[in-house]
Design a protein around this motif. Structure first.
Motif, PDB file in Angstrom:
ATOM      1  N   ASP A 531       0.858  -1.183   0.000  1.00 44.46           N
ATOM      2  CA  ASP A 531       0.000   0.000   0.000  1.00 44.46           C
ATOM      3  C   ASP A 531       0.899   1.239   0.000  1.00 44.46           C
ATOM      4  OD1 ASP A 531      -2.520   1.520   0.559  1.00 44.46           O
ATOM      5  OD2 ASP A 531      -1.391   1.997   2.380  1.00 44.46           O
ATOM      6  N   SER A 532       0.712   2.126  -0.968  1.00 44.32           N
ATOM      7  CA  SER A 532       1.697   3.208  -1.126  1.00 44.32           C
ATOM      8  C   SER A 532       1.679   4.176   0.067  1.00 44.32           C
ATOM      9  CB  SER A 532       1.492   3.931  -2.457  1.00 44.32           C
ATOM     10  OG  SER A 532       0.197   4.470  -2.520  1.00 44.32           O
ATOM     11  N   ARG A 533       0.514   4.328   0.717  1.00 45.20           N
ATOM     12  CA  ARG A 533       0.467   5.221   1.872  1.00 45.20           C
ATOM     13  C   ARG A 533       1.321   4.658   3.022  1.00 45.20           C
ATOM     14  NH1 ARG A 533      -2.383   6.238   6.399  1.00 45.20           N
ATOM     15  NH2 ARG A 533      -3.344   4.204   6.178  1.00 45.20           N
ATOM     16  N   GLN A 534       1.167   3.362   3.271  1.00 47.38           N
ATOM     17  CA  GLN A 534       1.943   2.715   4.342  1.00 47.38           C
ATOM     18  C   GLN A 534       3.430   2.746   4.017  1.00 47.38           C
ATOM     19  OE1 GLN A 534      -0.693  -0.871   4.545  1.00 47.38           O
ATOM     20  NE2 GLN A 534       0.104  -0.953   6.632  1.00 47.38           N
ATOM     21  N   LEU A 535       3.756   2.506   2.731  1.00 54.39           N
ATOM     22  CA  LEU A 535       5.167   2.533   2.335  1.00 54.39           C
ATOM     23  C   LEU A 535       5.738   3.942   2.539  1.00 54.39           C
ATOM     24  CD1 LEU A 535       5.139   0.337  -0.917  1.00 54.39           C
ATOM     25  CD2 LEU A 535       5.741  -0.334   1.426  1.00 54.39           C
ATOM     26  N   GLY A 536       4.916   4.951   2.220  1.00 59.06           N
ATOM     27  CA  GLY A 536       5.353   6.348   2.395  1.00 59.06           C
ATOM     28  C   GLY A 536       5.671   6.649   3.851  1.00 59.06           C
ATOM     29  N   GLN A 537       4.787   6.163   4.748  1.00 59.93           N
ATOM     30  CA  GLN A 537       5.024   6.403   6.176  1.00 59.93           C
ATOM     31  C   GLN A 537       6.302   5.730   6.646  1.00 59.93           C
ATOM     32  OE1 GLN A 537       1.512   5.201   8.285  1.00 59.93           O
ATOM     33  NE2 GLN A 537       0.433   7.119   7.831  1.00 59.93           N
ATOM     34  N   LEU A 538       6.528   4.550   6.126  1.00 58.36           N
ATOM     35  CA  LEU A 538       7.728   3.809   6.503  1.00 58.36           C
ATOM     36  C   LEU A 538       8.980   4.575   6.063  1.00 58.36           C
ATOM     37  CD1 LEU A 538       8.924   1.103   7.595  1.00 58.36           C
ATOM     38  CD2 LEU A 538       8.879   0.305   5.216  1.00 58.36           C
ATOM     39  N   VAL A 539       8.940   5.094   4.834  1.00 53.41           N
ATOM     40  CA  VAL A 539      10.085   5.853   4.320  1.00 53.41           C
ATOM     41  C   VAL A 539      10.301   7.106   5.182  1.00 53.41           C
ATOM     42  CG1 VAL A 539      10.898   7.241   2.368  1.00 53.41           C
ATOM     43  CG2 VAL A 539       9.849   4.990   1.958  1.00 53.41           C
ATOM     44  N   ARG A 540       9.194   7.775   5.511  1.00 53.34           N
ATOM     45  CA  ARG A 540       9.301   8.997   6.309  1.00 53.34           C
ATOM     46  C   ARG A 540       9.919   8.708   7.688  1.00 53.34           C
ATOM     47  NH1 ARG A 540       5.200  11.633   9.134  1.00 53.34           N
ATOM     48  NH2 ARG A 540       3.711  10.287   8.121  1.00 53.34           N
ATOM     49  N   ARG A 541       9.441   7.626   8.320  1.00 49.58           N
ATOM     50  CA  ARG A 541       9.982   7.273   9.651  1.00 49.58           C
ATOM     51  C   ARG A 541      11.470   6.926   9.559  1.00 49.58           C
ATOM     52  NH1 ARG A 541       5.194   4.506  10.672  1.00 49.58           N
ATOM     53  NH2 ARG A 541       6.148   2.528  10.121  1.00 49.58           N
ATOM     54  N   THR A 542      11.820   6.169   8.535  1.00 49.41           N
ATOM     55  CA  THR A 542      13.219   5.731   8.381  1.00 49.41           C
ATOM     56  C   THR A 542      14.143   6.937   8.201  1.00 49.41           C
ATOM     57  OG1 THR A 542      12.385   3.726   7.332  1.00 49.41           O
ATOM     58  CG2 THR A 542      14.727   4.209   7.047  1.00 49.41           C
ATOM     59  N   VAL A 543      13.746   7.829   7.292  1.00 49.42           N
ATOM     60  CA  VAL A 543      14.593   9.006   7.019  1.00 49.42           C
ATOM     61  C   VAL A 543      14.592   9.941   8.226  1.00 49.42           C
ATOM     62  CG1 VAL A 543      14.933  11.009   5.517  1.00 49.42           C
ATOM     63  CG2 VAL A 543      14.228   8.814   4.534  1.00 49.42           C
TER      64      VAL A 543
END
Ligand SMILES: [Zn+2]
Ligand SMILES: [Zn+2]
Length: 564
Positions: A531-543
């Motif tokens: 899910d692109s929204r969940q993937l986006g959140q993951l990227v945001r948290r990681t960075v």
């Protein structure tokens, strides 16, 4: 719309013999004064001003009172009474007239003159009703009597509003200069007469309630100006508010006495003084060849023959004075010039004002300001004058207006000292509903009331959330990460692309976070999360975690996930 008083419910129905008072601005702040009076189903508004933003409201041009509680009721408004033509009392009128163009504006000659010339810039021709001091006029169920008050602009009025619910006296902004330049005294006799008749509610200007004593007369500035002019050998530049007709008058008189010509600088200064002169409130001294010159002529004249009267006394970055200080103006401030800041220093503007003073000083100018010379007196009554008014009016109920909390509290204390019963003193905030029923004023509820931000052409579209984002962007910058994901496998289809602005972190440094993003995405791909929204959140948290751990910063992080 925010609701600052969740504890207070919507008010119940106003009794037939009641008067409802709702401040939509000016309570708990200096600015955007606006009070709505409701009686017998009709409305009367006193003032409709703007508030200027703080540095923590980036990009906001103006803040308006919140009209939400008037929506669907604009047709019930009998009139807007304007006490005087300061921006904190008139600035929101164009926005109110957008909702209903034919609301009559009631005010004195100069007030309406200044308002109309300002509205003309918005291409609005308002309906106006001119009233003078001593006039009585009825607007629906509201019988209004207008009383002269003096202030830092001529022709200001207080208004007594008589209804079947009782009499309210609203002072507007006022002081009690006993020797005003125009001889127009605050009508203390009228205040005393109303007191004898009985005032059920007094609403009075609280700006200087914390300042003891009384305000120095405006004319006491004249000898100070004369001294400065006498010792000036080069150009003189005076900055003051563009509506302070009497301050400008004193500068004109001093210039004439010292053989200098005068040029007005700044659009609002030229416009307002034109109106004041045309209506007979500004008197141009008669000197051979005429006193006034335009800016072009002023540039050509020997510096010791000229005075410039300019806007920009608050350090406004686009104003003439700031531009002179920044060498971005035809007038080049030079060694030996004299600059006079003949104005108050509005809290919040200190940094901007001292920046301008320092820049002018750097070019060699001498700068006189209220910190080192008596070149300004306040337009608002101090505690001594406020006590005087309370004792003359002897109101049954008292509501301090026009002030921050500290001012309202201080004014309430003064009322209490003069014998107003503490039960009958109401300190209200914006949006609180105060009902005057059977001679008693009390809080009856609240209506929605927030900040309405104007940014460029948008009104009310900038929200608290947008301002929070702007503050983060302003303080920390932003980082964007574009990841391209294969929608069937959930795996990265290309290496992430990272761009940063204002974060203080070099684009190349982000190479170190790319393996972490790849690792995080590989982890969820194994769990078949795509899910692109969940993937986006993951990227945001990681960075976000990586930036915080390595740089102790919290920029805005904007992930963009593209499925292919
Ligand atoms: Zn004012
Ligand atoms: Zn004001």
């Amino acid at each position: 719309v925010s609701h600052p008083h969740p504890d207070l419910g919507r008010p119940s129905r106003l009794p037939r013999n009641g008067l409802r008072i709702v401040g939509l601005g000016g309570l708990g702040e200096i600015g955007r004064n606006m009070t709505v009076f409701e009686h017998a189903g009709r409305r009367l508004i006193v003032d409709c001003g703007v508030l200027f933003p703080d540095p923590d409201q980036p990009g906001v041009d103006l803040i308006l009172p919140d009209f939400t509680s008037l929506v669907g009721r604009y047709h019930l408004i009998e009139a807007v009474v304007i006490t005087h033509a300061h921006e904190d009392h008139i600035g929101a009128i164009p926005y109110l007239l957008r909702e209903r163009a034919d609301i009559p504006l009631v005010g004195s000659k100069l007030t309406l003159g200044l308002v109309s010339s300002k509205l003309a810039e918005h291409r609005i021709t308002p309906q106006t009703i001119e009233v003078g001091a001593g006039a009585r006029q009825t607007f629906g169920p509201f019988n209004c009597e207008f009383l002269a008050v003096n202030h830092s602009i001529p022709d200001a009025l207080a208004v007594a509003i008589r209804t079947r619910a009782g009499t309210v006296l609203h002072t507007g902004d006022f002081k009690m200069d006993q020797l005003p330049l125009d001889g127009r005294l605050t009508d203390l006799g009228g205040f005393a007469r109303l007191g004898t008749e009985g005032v059920d509610l007094l609403m009075a200007d609280s700006t200087n309630a914390e300042v003891p004593g009384i305000v120095t007369p405006e004319r006491d500035i004249a000898p100070v100006l004369a001294d400065i002019f006498a010792s000036a050998t080069q150009r003189i530049i005076v900055a003051c508010f563009a509506s302070h007709v009497h301050r400008v008058q004193q500068v004109l008189d001093t210039a004439a006495a010292h053989g200098r010509k005068v040029a007005l600088v700044g659009r609002s200064m030229v416009r307002n003084m034109g109106v004041a002169r045309d209506l007979g409130y500004l008197r141009i001294p008669v000197v051979p060849g005429g006193l006034m010159v335009d800016l072009k002529e002023a540039e050509e004249m020997p510096p010791e023959r000229i005075v410039l009267i300019s806007t920009g006394s608050q350090g406004e970055p686009m104003s003439a004075l700031s531009r002179m200080a920044g060498r971005d103006h035809p007038i080049r401030v030079a060694e030996g010039d004299t600059v006079i800041l003949a104005s108050s220093l509005i809290p919040g503007n200190e940094t901007a004002v001292y920046r301008v003073i320092n820049a002018l000083t750097r070019w060699g100018a001498k700068v006189a300001h209220r910190g080192n010379a008596m070149v300004h007196v306040s337009g608002h009554a101090s505690a001594g004058e406020l006590l005087y008014v309370l004792n003359l009016v002897r109101p049954r109920n008292f509501m301090p207006v026009h002030g921050e909390w500290r001012h309202l509290r201080a004014h309430a204390r003064l009322a209490s000292l003069t014998g107003v019963s503490d039960d009958n003193i109401v300190i209200a905030e914006n949006g609180m509903v105060v009902d005057l029923v059977d001679g008693k004023a009390s809080v009856a509820g609240a209506v929605p009331c927030g900040y309405v931000y104007v940014d460029g052409l948008s009104v009310g579209e900038v929200t608290e959330t947008s301002l929070k984002d702007r503050r983060i962007l302003g303080d920390e910058g932003f980082v964007s990460i574009v990841v391209v994901v294969d929608s069937t496998t959930g795996k990265l289809a290309a290496p992430p692309e990272i761009h940063a602005r204002g974060s203080g972190i070099d684009d190349a440094a982000f190479g170190a976070v790319i393996p972490l993003i790849e690792e995080a995405l590989a982890g969820v791909a194994a769990e078949a999360i795509n899910d692109s929204r969940q993937l986006g959140q993951l990227v945001r948290r990681t960075v976000g975690r990586w930036v915080n751990e390595n740089y102790r910063r919290r920029p805005m992080i904007i992930p963009v996930v593209v499925d292919v």
